[in-house]
Design a protein around this motif. Structure first.
Motif, short mmCIF file in Angstrom:
data_model
loop_
_atom_site.label_atom_id
_atom_site.label_comp_id
_atom_site.label_asym_id
_atom_site.label_seq_id
_atom_site.Cartn_x
_atom_site.Cartn_y
_atom_site.Cartn_z
N TRP A 105 96.38 37.92 16.38
CA TRP A 105 94.93 38.15 16.30
C TRP A 105 94.35 38.08 17.71
O TRP A 105 94.81 37.29 18.53
CB TRP A 105 94.28 37.07 15.43
CG TRP A 105 94.71 37.05 14.00
CD1 TRP A 105 95.48 36.10 13.39
CD2 TRP A 105 94.39 38.01 12.99
NE1 TRP A 105 95.66 36.41 12.07
CE2 TRP A 105 95.00 37.58 11.79
CE3 TRP A 105 93.65 39.19 12.98
CZ2 TRP A 105 94.90 38.29 10.59
CZ3 TRP A 105 93.54 39.90 11.79
CH2 TRP A 105 94.16 39.46 10.61
N VAL A 117 85.72 35.87 10.39
CA VAL A 117 87.00 35.81 9.70
C VAL A 117 86.75 36.11 8.23
O VAL A 117 85.96 35.41 7.57
CB VAL A 117 87.66 34.42 9.86
CG1 VAL A 117 88.94 34.35 9.05
CG2 VAL A 117 87.93 34.13 11.34
N ALA A 119 88.69 36.62 4.62
CA ALA A 119 89.96 36.38 3.96
C ALA A 119 89.82 36.50 2.46
O ALA A 119 88.80 36.13 1.87
CB ALA A 119 90.49 34.99 4.32
N LEU A 127 95.34 33.82 8.64
CA LEU A 127 94.15 33.68 9.47
C LEU A 127 93.91 32.24 9.92
O LEU A 127 93.17 31.99 10.87
CB LEU A 127 92.91 34.17 8.70
CG LEU A 127 92.77 35.69 8.61
CD1 LEU A 127 91.78 36.07 7.51
CD2 LEU A 127 92.31 36.27 9.95
N LEU A 208 88.12 39.70 11.90
CA LEU A 208 89.52 39.60 11.53
C LEU A 208 89.59 39.60 10.01
O LEU A 208 88.95 38.77 9.37
CB LEU A 208 90.14 38.31 12.09
CG LEU A 208 89.81 37.93 13.54
CD1 LEU A 208 90.51 36.63 13.89
CD2 LEU A 208 90.18 39.04 14.50
N CYS A 210 92.04 39.82 6.42
CA CYS A 210 93.35 39.73 5.80
C CYS A 210 93.21 39.38 4.32
O CYS A 210 92.43 38.50 3.95
CB CYS A 210 94.21 38.68 6.50
SG CYS A 210 95.92 38.64 5.91
#
Length: 279
Positions: A105, A117, A119, A127, A208, A210
């Motif tokens: 990352w 972030v 998730a 993460l 980010l 995921c």
């Protein structure tokens, strides 16, 4: 540099389970210690190939702090033969490890701006090292925002830790579940629905992402609609890793080999194929 160790990328190194913690009925976190006690290092977002002796090998992302140089931490969900064998390991058990592999990352590139972030489900595990890095180096970032979605309250991974993050004055955490129970008083709905309320400057933020691919597709769409440039969005793509060094082709994603070009990819590099099913 003293303590560095270069292993044959095809040969698993012997590790021992130092600690096993059951996170959920089907999910455990393993702390793995190298047999010879060498110094370990990795970048948030990288993965290892874990070998369950007599069963097989599977790729598992790092889920611990990169500040810890004595163990690798991996969170494993029991979904197949290899992960089932790993999830049943007890302290002292042997496991083979190859790695670390892959890209990380962009935690350093995000410094000086805001970090978002996003998730979904088990996606919080890859993460978590990036979150740890941001919390450990909190003064290097502006706002740190964590959006985390789970199918149900009982399925929230690292729930106590996530709730402890939400109590920090300098971290913003928004939790949501697809299906609530009578004890849940938080947000109900999919995690991309939280994006419109971010109120961030996209030009100085990095996101980010995921989780399950459908969740990531809708999250990326939400970020783009919120004004995030595609080059400031990063996604983690998972495929069937075998060799982990770009030779076998099992993890090919368009022109990319996710074991070496990913698993973390900048969205503008994969935008043309990201929404194509079955790629």
């Amino acid at each position: 540099m003293a303590g560095e160790f270069v292993a044959d990328p095809f040969v698993p190194q012997l590790y021992r389970v130092g600690r096993m913690h059951r996170e959920l009925p089907d999910t455990v976190t393993l702390e793995l210690m190298p047999e010879h006690g060498r110094r370990l290092s990795f970048e948030p977002g990288q993965f290892n190939m874990l070998y369950a002796f007599g069963v097989g090998e599977v790729a598992v992302s790092m889920s611990g702090s990169c500040e810890n140089e004595s163990t690798f931490t991996h969170t494993v969900r029991d979904v197949g033969a290899v992960s089932n064998a790993l999830a049943r390991l007890e302290p002292g058990a042997a496991v083979g490890v190859r790695g670390p592999f892959g890209t990380g990352w962009p935690v350093e590139a995000a410094e000086g701006g805001d970090l978002v972030v996003i998730a979904g489900g088990l996606g919080i595990a890859p993460l978590r090292p990036a979150i740890y890095h941001a919390l450990h180096n909190r003064t290097r970032y502006g706002r740190v925002v964590i959006l985390f979605g789970s199918r149900s309250p009982s399925g929230i991974l690292y729930r106590e830790e996530v709730e402890s993050w939400s109590r920090k004055y300098d971290v913003e955490v928004a939790l949501t579940v697809d299906h609530a129970d009578v004890a849940w008083h938080g947000h109900v709905g999919v995690v991309p629905a939280l994006i419109p309320g971010l109120d961030l400057d996209p030009a100085r933020s990095i996101a980010l992402v995921c989780g399950p691919e459908v969740m990531m597709r809708f999250s990326v769409t939400g970020l783009l609609q919120a004004g995030f440039p595609s080059e400031r969005i990063y996604v983690s793509m998972e495929r069937n890793m075998k060799c982990a060094i770009g030779l076998c082709g099992h993890c090919q994603f368009g022109p990319h080999f996710l074991c070496k070009d990913g698993a973390v990819l900048r969205y503008d590099k994969v935008a043309g194929i990201f929404t194509v099913l079955e790629v």
